[in-house]
Design a protein around this motif. Structure first.
Motif, PDB file in Angstrom:
ATOM      1  N   VAL A   6      -9.929  -3.744  -0.462  1.00  0.00           N
ATOM      2  CA  VAL A   6      -9.417  -3.318  -1.766  1.00  0.00           C
ATOM      3  C   VAL A   6      -8.298  -2.307  -1.571  1.00  0.00           C
ATOM      4  O   VAL A   6      -8.153  -1.712  -0.514  1.00  0.00           O
ATOM      5  CB  VAL A   6     -10.529  -2.679  -2.622  1.00  0.00           C
ATOM      6  N   HIS A   7      -7.512  -2.105  -2.627  1.00  0.00           N
ATOM      7  CA  HIS A   7      -6.411  -1.139  -2.592  1.00  0.00           C
ATOM      8  C   HIS A   7      -6.901   0.185  -3.163  1.00  0.00           C
ATOM      9  O   HIS A   7      -7.454   0.226  -4.268  1.00  0.00           O
ATOM     10  CB  HIS A   7      -5.232  -1.660  -3.431  1.00  0.00           C
ATOM     11  N   SER A   8      -6.688   1.247  -2.395  1.00  0.00           N
ATOM     12  CA  SER A   8      -7.174   2.555  -2.838  1.00  0.00           C
ATOM     13  C   SER A   8      -6.152   3.203  -3.763  1.00  0.00           C
ATOM     14  O   SER A   8      -4.973   2.845  -3.767  1.00  0.00           O
ATOM     15  CB  SER A   8      -7.424   3.464  -1.638  1.00  0.00           C
ATOM     16  N   PRO A   9      -6.560   4.219  -4.533  1.00  0.00           N
ATOM     17  CA  PRO A   9      -5.614   4.940  -5.401  1.00  0.00           C
ATOM     18  C   PRO A   9      -4.553   5.699  -4.619  1.00  0.00           C
ATOM     19  O   PRO A   9      -3.590   6.183  -5.213  1.00  0.00           O
ATOM     20  CB  PRO A   9      -6.524   5.909  -6.178  1.00  0.00           C
ATOM     21  N   SER A  16       0.171   9.274  -1.572  1.00  0.00           N
ATOM     22  CA  SER A  16       0.495   7.888  -1.237  1.00  0.00           C
ATOM     23  C   SER A  16       0.736   7.862   0.264  1.00  0.00           C
ATOM     24  O   SER A  16       1.811   8.221   0.738  1.00  0.00           O
ATOM     25  CB  SER A  16       1.739   7.409  -1.997  1.00  0.00           C
ATOM     26  N   TRP A  17      -0.308   7.464   1.011  1.00  0.00           N
ATOM     27  CA  TRP A  17      -0.259   7.572   2.464  1.00  0.00           C
ATOM     28  C   TRP A  17       0.581   6.459   3.077  1.00  0.00           C
ATOM     29  O   TRP A  17       0.657   5.347   2.551  1.00  0.00           O
ATOM     30  CB  TRP A  17      -1.661   7.515   3.054  1.00  0.00           C
ATOM     31  N   GLY A  18       1.187   6.755   4.197  1.00  0.00           N
ATOM     32  CA  GLY A  18       1.946   5.757   4.950  1.00  0.00           C
ATOM     33  C   GLY A  18       2.051   6.199   6.396  1.00  0.00           C
ATOM     34  O   GLY A  18       1.624   7.293   6.757  1.00  0.00           O
ATOM     35  N   LEU A  39       1.093 -11.051  -8.253  1.00  0.00           N
ATOM     36  CA  LEU A  39      -0.106 -11.163  -9.081  1.00  0.00           C
ATOM     37  C   LEU A  39      -0.662  -9.794  -9.451  1.00  0.00           C
ATOM     38  O   LEU A  39      -1.562  -9.694 -10.274  1.00  0.00           O
ATOM     39  CB  LEU A  39      -1.187 -11.952  -8.324  1.00  0.00           C
ATOM     40  N   TYR A  40      -0.136  -8.761  -8.815  1.00  0.00           N
ATOM     41  CA  TYR A  40      -0.653  -7.415  -9.010  1.00  0.00           C
ATOM     42  C   TYR A  40       0.274  -6.611  -9.913  1.00  0.00           C
ATOM     43  O   TYR A  40       1.500  -6.716  -9.794  1.00  0.00           O
ATOM     44  CB  TYR A  40      -0.767  -6.661  -7.686  1.00  0.00           C
ATOM     45  N   PRO A  41      -0.281  -5.762 -10.757  1.00  0.00           N
ATOM     46  CA  PRO A  41       0.577  -4.809 -11.486  1.00  0.00           C
ATOM     47  C   PRO A  41       1.067  -3.731 -10.513  1.00  0.00           C
ATOM     48  O   PRO A  41       0.417  -3.424  -9.516  1.00  0.00           O
ATOM     49  CB  PRO A  41      -0.360  -4.224 -12.533  1.00  0.00           C
ATOM     50  N   GLU A  42       2.219  -3.170 -10.796  1.00  0.00           N
ATOM     51  CA  GLU A  42       2.754  -2.129  -9.925  1.00  0.00           C
ATOM     52  C   GLU A  42       1.850  -0.896  -9.956  1.00  0.00           C
ATOM     53  O   GLU A  42       1.437  -0.441 -11.020  1.00  0.00           O
ATOM     54  CB  GLU A  42       4.174  -1.745 -10.365  1.00  0.00           C
ATOM     55  N   VAL A  43       1.542  -0.378  -8.775  1.00  0.00           N
ATOM     56  CA  VAL A  43       0.649   0.774  -8.681  1.00  0.00           C
ATOM     57  C   VAL A  43       1.465   2.057  -8.812  1.00  0.00           C
ATOM     58  O   VAL A  43       2.495   2.227  -8.157  1.00  0.00           O
ATOM     59  CB  VAL A  43      -0.103   0.785  -7.330  1.00  0.00           C
ATOM     60  N   CYS A  47      -0.245  -3.326   2.874  1.00  0.00           N
ATOM     61  CA  CYS A  47       0.726  -3.925   1.958  1.00  0.00           C
ATOM     62  C   CYS A  47       0.479  -3.488   0.509  1.00  0.00           C
ATOM     63  O   CYS A  47      -0.658  -3.416   0.045  1.00  0.00           O
ATOM     64  CB  CYS A  47       0.639  -5.442   2.022  1.00  0.00           C
ATOM     65  N   GLU A  48       1.574  -3.201  -0.172  1.00  0.00           N
ATOM     66  CA  GLU A  48       1.471  -2.836  -1.592  1.00  0.00           C
ATOM     67  C   GLU A  48       0.835  -3.973  -2.388  1.00  0.00           C
ATOM     68  O   GLU A  48      -0.024  -3.756  -3.238  1.00  0.00           O
ATOM     69  CB  GLU A  48       2.856  -2.508  -2.131  1.00  0.00           C
TER      70      GLU A  48
END
Length: 299
Positions: free
Chosen positions: A224-227, A141-143, A131-135, A209-210
């Motif tokens: 929410v998903h951060s930048p 991009s932390w991991g 449902l999400y567009p690819e970021v 999760c992406e």
């Protein structure tokens, strides 16, 4: 701790109170049956059992030091074990948040890995619907990478995380009803027979999760998903619906059921990390990949 075979011979199960008598001294302690433990031996843990440790510590547990001789403080023979018939509940988390059928741990030998390096993604779809567009990350991009071959399941990361993030200690009663607050847990999995199984440890924390399923169901956009690729919690938005926890496939979110925090006792101020908020009740918490530390490194 007893091996399964020894516990069966003595007629014991986990969480029973037994009397341990050694060189004329006796204590009462709880039992725990541990696969892979050596037969005909008993492991007794030191700690707790204090008589003057303040409001929280006094009277908790048992004093194993009472039967520990100076001449041989670590190992000895001749221990007598007697059932008391009483129960002694222990706050164990290994059966909380089970994930049957999801295979959270996948194991391969070095040869098997060489043949198929993507064995862990055997069931993954090549182009999963989302449902999400690819970021697309323009900056960081932390991991987090965890070497599972090195992990021994010691739990030091859990304690370090608790200290770093001002996570409340909720106590035995709350843990026993599934309300532990740790943001990292160490899952333990057995493979093989009870007498000598292979044991695998897997630290489990928020995967950030992406395409995070928790973000989709939050009615107030508290998660929410951060930048920079992190799944963030905005505490002052959270109203405690716990939809995110129900929708998490890894079961790594924790809900602050009670007001555990103390803002009034001055001696507690120095125990807290000033770079992380102290949360009140009614909000959802989880691993943040220590974003406060990441930002300091970045700056």
């Amino acid at each position: 701790m007893f091996s399964p075979k020894t516990a069966q011979r003595l007629g014991l199960k986990s969480e029973e109170a037994v009397e341990l008598k050694y060189q004329g001294r006796t204590i009462v302690a709880p039992t725990w049956v541990m696969p892979g433990h050596a037969d005909e031996s008993v492991t007794v843990f030191l700690g707790y059992g204090r008589t003057r440790a303040g409001r929280v510590g006094t009277g908790a547990g048992f004093d194993a030091g009472w039967i520990r001789p100076f001449a041989a403080p670590w190992i000895g023979t001749g221990l007598e074990v007697r059932k008391t018939g009483a129960k002694w509940a222990l706050a164990a988390t290994q059966t909380h948040n089970t994930m049957e059928g999801r295979e959270p741990i996948r194991v391969a030998t070095l040869d098997e890995y060489a043949k198929n390096p993507k064995f862990a993604q055997a069931d993954a779809q090549e182009n999963p619907l989302s449902l999400y567009p690819e970021v697309k990350y323009e900056g960081n991009s932390w991991g987090m990478a965890i070497d599972l071959n090195s992990c021994t399941g010691c739990g030091a990361c859990v304690v370090a995380c608790q200290a770093e993030n001002n996570i409340a200690v909720v106590g035995k009663t709350e843990v026993m009803i599934g309300r532990e607050m740790h943001w990292i847990r160490i899952d333990r999995y057995y493979e093989g027979g009870m007498d000598g199984p292979n044991i695998y440890h897997q630290p489990l924390l928020c995967m950030h999760c992406e395409d995070a399923p928790c973000e989709l169901v939050c009615p107030v956009a508290a998660t929410v998903h951060s930048p920079e690729g992190l799944n963030e919690m905005i505490y002052n938005r959270c109203v405690g619906t716990r939809y995110c926890s129900n929708n998490c496939p890894y079961k790594v979110r924790r809900f602050n059921f009670r007001l555990y925090s103390d803002w009034e006792t001055p001696s507690l101020f120095g125990m807290r990390n000033p770079n992380v908020s102290v949360r009140s009740r009614g909000v959802m918490e989880k691993c943040s990949y220590c974003v406060q530390a990441d930002q300091r490194r970045e700056n």
